[in-house]
Design a protein around this motif. Structure first.
Motif, short mmCIF file in Angstrom:
data_model
loop_
_atom_site.label_atom_id
_atom_site.label_comp_id
_atom_site.label_asym_id
_atom_site.label_seq_id
_atom_site.Cartn_x
_atom_site.Cartn_y
_atom_site.Cartn_z
N UNK A 29 43.11 35.96 27.40
CA UNK A 29 42.83 35.73 28.82
C UNK A 29 42.35 34.30 29.02
N UNK A 30 42.76 33.67 30.15
CA UNK A 30 42.35 32.28 30.40
C UNK A 30 40.89 32.18 30.83
N UNK A 31 40.31 33.25 31.37
CA UNK A 31 38.89 33.23 31.77
C UNK A 31 38.38 34.67 31.80
N UNK A 32 37.09 34.85 32.06
CA UNK A 32 36.51 36.19 31.97
C UNK A 32 36.28 36.84 33.33
#
Lengths: 342, 492
Positions: B332-335
């Motif tokens: 994933x690119x961010x949370x």
């Protein structure tokens, strides 16, 4: 919110490396090289050093010319493996310029002109060897007598032969190899049992040769254990040699050599475990590898029996290299869920 | 029970640190983002309005097609909005989500409880659909549609084979009774003669708990299977347990087998007996990148950032955020993504555990990959064909049989991105097939048009010829002369 770099699965690193694979191959060749030195003198070490030097230099030059990065490709150890295998095919007193020509054919022509690591259709070491074998048949047939028969040549003698010019000083000890003798059997009007008594023959193959061959086989078993090579190629090759020569030998032992003699002379064992098992130019399917091994065995015997060269391993490997992509296409294993093939 | 081996696979370090602690309750966040598409299939259709108050368990969106799955409110509160948000999915696309502001706890909304012994199978199956249950092993396939056809054999999959993931392990240890009751329920729905629960032989506590819960009952059989990745792959597990293989291009139903995850079985049981819709799930949070790994009972829609916070937050080495396991999971690119029904694991890998994508060498055809391939493919050949765009050879050599398990990548000395290449090639090959189909249709259209134009031209030519014929024929000339003569005579 925290950001992360993304990449495709799987995320875990791969364990092995090409360098590791090639390093294991070099390690497995050490016992064979040691016995080579014991029986034929230190010349082979000088040849290996020269071949590695030329090989790496040519590899670096070709990488530069092709605009490829030097570090990953020079550290993969594929050029040294090719160089060592090429050197092990040469008589131990071969002049240095023959080594250079052979390595040029191997690294520049067979490897890089075909696209470099992974893309070479033909085994580079065998291309190099075949080129010098065809170009310099006289030099390539000058084997010194093994230990116990006047040999091996000392270090100074070996180096003079390799780096010297003019008439080689080792002419006095040059001898026909066991395979040369077998080939000339008919023309000399001798039976096998008569020439077998010649001192150049040992218990199984040629004197010295049989021990070197056994050491190669030992290295090969190590590679099998470490899963660097797989069983199909050596088993196919050796089984073809033994099974094809056995009936002839039983029929007329005076004309046809004992099967193990074929195994333990020439480059049979080197080919079975180190040359025909080259993954890039060989077959990659399990059944394909078996066919490849059998093919090399059969062609080697055919060339030894009817060809103009005493040993046919190099030609046999190159011929099977040409057939390997086609064999692979037609020997795809059964996929999960696929009905067994008839 | 006689077990069978599957081809290839790898023995991997387990890293089941998350299994060390009992199930922990997930974070209470003020806002939940509940996607309407959390399964493999078309999205559900929202049935709530912004501003509306909802009770926990109340339907937020209804399945409108058979392959769609309903979505329910994970907590009581107010619908703040229905808007498009990024979804944690490989496509990287946004999708409609219901945003719920958490309110005061209210009486939960429940479906009427059913008696699992006496209710007929179709009603039970419908209940599984109404409760919004999907495969909780990670694939999120609509469960009810897998239960529509009777089967010979039910396999309940507790072989949690990917490293780090431990939610099924904890579930079996702590809620073994639900798992076994769920297995009996699913067996009844598909009328299976035999039901097996497969657990990896390294999960000793889970095996003990299930054995205790099972007691003397012999209707469901507990099988301990070797710990080897991908043991829990549907096709591999079927082969291990039955010695049979799912036909190429087919489904387990073709050989009378259905495989359901242990958590799916437990959720189905609770949906029937307690009327609980699927609004929460167990998620394992682990990896060197989180401070306190553990298995959490999480509400659907909880942000992943909050979940990591609950696990003690990120450590200094946190380098990659993965949804799922380290072999098949999605980076994933961010949370700021919500937890969905498909999310079995949040993995934060440390920098030392992450593959370096940069240096790869060409394939040397060493064959390590085909030894490791559980689908019995030749990844080295597929890789060459994919790079050369040899579509028919890709198809023949089984590109679509690849399960993308990633075993080949891990054993490749050249460090090639094999599974990634095959994922990409599958898309390419499908696009190639579509283009080929379109080309055929275009050719047919072109030929039909040319035929029509030719036919029209021929007809026009025939008409012209007929007219010319009628004008130049001797009779016509004669008739015209006669007519002219008659006219002249008439005039005079």
């Amino acid at each position: 919110m925290r950001t992360f770099e993304v990449n495709g699965a799987p995320h875990l690193p791969a364990k092995p490396s090409v360098q590791q694979v090639m390093g294991l191959v070099l390690l497995a060749l050490l016992p064979g090289i040691a016995l080579h030195v014991l029986f034929f003198g230190p010349g082979i070490v000088a040849l290996i050093g020269l071949a590695v030097l030329f090989g790496v230099a040519l590899e670096a030059a070709m990488l530069r010319l092709r605009g490829q990065p030097l570090k990953p490709f020079l550290s993969d150890l594929s050029a040294p493996v090719c160089a060592v295998l090429f050197a092990l095919c040469l008589p131990p007193l071969t002049p240095w310029w023959i080594v250079l020509i052979g390595m040029f054919a191997a690294i520049v022509v067979a490897k890089h002109l075909y696209g470099g690591l992974g893309y070479n259709l033909f085994n580079p070491a065998m291309v190099g060897f075949v080129v010098v074998l065809i170009c310099f048949p006289y030099e390539l047939s000058q084997w010194p007598a093994p230990r116990g028969l006047g040999g091996p040549p000392a270090l100074g003698e070996s180096l003079r032969a390799i780096f010297g010019s003019g008439a080689p000083a080792w002419d006095a000890v040059a001898q026909a190899t066991p395979l040369d003798r077998l080939r000339n059997l008919g023309s000399q009007g001798l039976t096998l049992s008569e020439i077998r008594d010649a001192p150049v023959f040992g218990a199984l193959g040629g004197r010295g040769w049989e021990w070197i061959g056994a050491a190669y086989a030992l290295g090969g078993l190590f590679l099998l254990w470490r899963k660097v090579i797989r069983w199909e190629t050596p088993v196919g090759l050796l089984a073809a040699v033994v099974l094809l020569t056995l009936p002839f030998h039983l029929y007329d032992p005076d004309v046809h050599p004992f099967p193990l003699q074929h195994v333990f002379t020439g480059a049979t064992l080197l080919a079975a475990f180190f040359i025909a098992t080259d993954p890039v130019s060989g077959c990659t399917t399990p059944r394909g590898r078996l066919i490849f091994g059998v093919g090399v065995g059969v062609l080697t015997l055919a060339i030894r029996r009817w060809g103009n060269y005493p040993d046919g391993v190099a030609f046999a490997v190159l011929l099977m290299n040409a057939a390997a992509p086609w064999i692979d296409l037609h020997t795809r294993p059964r996929i999960y869920g696929e009905a067994p093939r008839p | 029970m006689q077990l069978h081996a599957f081809h290839g696979g790898l023995f991997l370090p387990a890293h089941k640190e998350a299994a060390a602690r009992p199930i922990l309750s997930g974070p209470d966040t003020p806002l939940l983002v509940v996607p309407l598409l959390q399964h493999a299939g078309p999205p559900a259709e929202a049935v709530v309005q912004p501003g509306q108050r909802v009770r926990e368990g109340e339907p937020l969106a209804q399945a409108i097609e058979p392959q769609s799955v309903s979505v329910h409110a994970p907590c009581s509160g107010r619908v703040r909005a229905i808007e498009s948000r990024p979804l944690p999915h490989a496509s990287g696309l946004d999708g409609p989500c219901v945003l719920i502001e958490r309110g005061e706890p209210d009486l939960p909304w429940r479906l009427p409880p059913l008696d699992p012994e006496t209710t007929d199978a179709e009603t039970l199956r419908q209940r599984v659909a109404d409760a919004g249950i999907v495969g909780l092993g990670g694939a999120a396939f609509p469960t009810a549609s897998k239960l529509a056809v009777p089967r010979e054999l039910l396999i309940v999959n507790g072989a949690e084979c990917e490293p780090y993931i431990a939610c099924d392990d904890r579930l079996m240890r702590e809620r073994a009774a639900d798992v076994i009751a769920g297995a009996r329920l699913l067996q009844r729905i598909v009328a299976a003669k035999q039901a097996l629960i497969a657990v990896e032989d390294s999960m000793l506590d889970a095996l003990d708990a299930l054995r205790t819960a099972l007691g003397a009952a012999g209707d469901v059989q507990l099988v301990s299977v070797p710990t080897r990745y991908p043991e829990g792959g549907e096709k591999q597990l079927i082969r291990v347990l039955t010695g049979r293989e799912v036909p190429r291009g087919g489904l387990p139903r073709d050989i009378g087998v259905v495989v359901q995850n242990v958590a799916t079985a437990a959720a189905a049981w609770r949906a029937v007996v307690h009327g609980e819709p699927l609004t929460r799930r167990l998620v394992s949070v682990s990896g060197a990148g989180v401070a306190q790994p553990g298995v959490f009972d999480v509400l659907i829609g909880t942000p992943i950032s909050a979940l990591v916070e609950a696990a003690g937050g990120y450590t200094d080495v946190a380098a990659r955020l993965v949804l799922g396991g380290p072999l098949m999971g999605l980076a994933l690119p961010h949370d700021d993504f919500p937890v969905t029904k498909a999310c079995n694991s949040v993995l934060v890998l440390g920098a030392a555990d992450v593959r370096d994508p940069a240096p790869t060498l060409p394939c040397i055809r060493c064959g390590n990959c085909d030894r490791a391939c559980p689908a019995q493919l030749l990844p080295q050949q597929l890789f060459a064909f994919a790079n050369a765009g040899q579509w028919e050879r890709l198809r023949d050599h089984g590109l679509f049989d690849c399960i993308e398990c990633g075993c080949c990548d891990l054993v490749c000395p050249s460090h090639l991105p094999l599974a990634g290449t095959f994922r990409h090639a599958k898309t390419e090959l499908r696009a190639h097939d579509r283009r080929a189909r379109e080309a055929i249709e275009a050719k047919q259209r072109f030929e039909a048009r040319r035929e029509r134009l030719e036919r029209e031209a021929a007809e026009r030519a025939a008409r012209m010829a007929a007219r010319r014929q009628s004008v130049t024929a001797p009779d016509a000339v004669q008739a015209a002369i006669e007519r002219a003569k008659a006219r002249r005579e008439g005039e005079s």
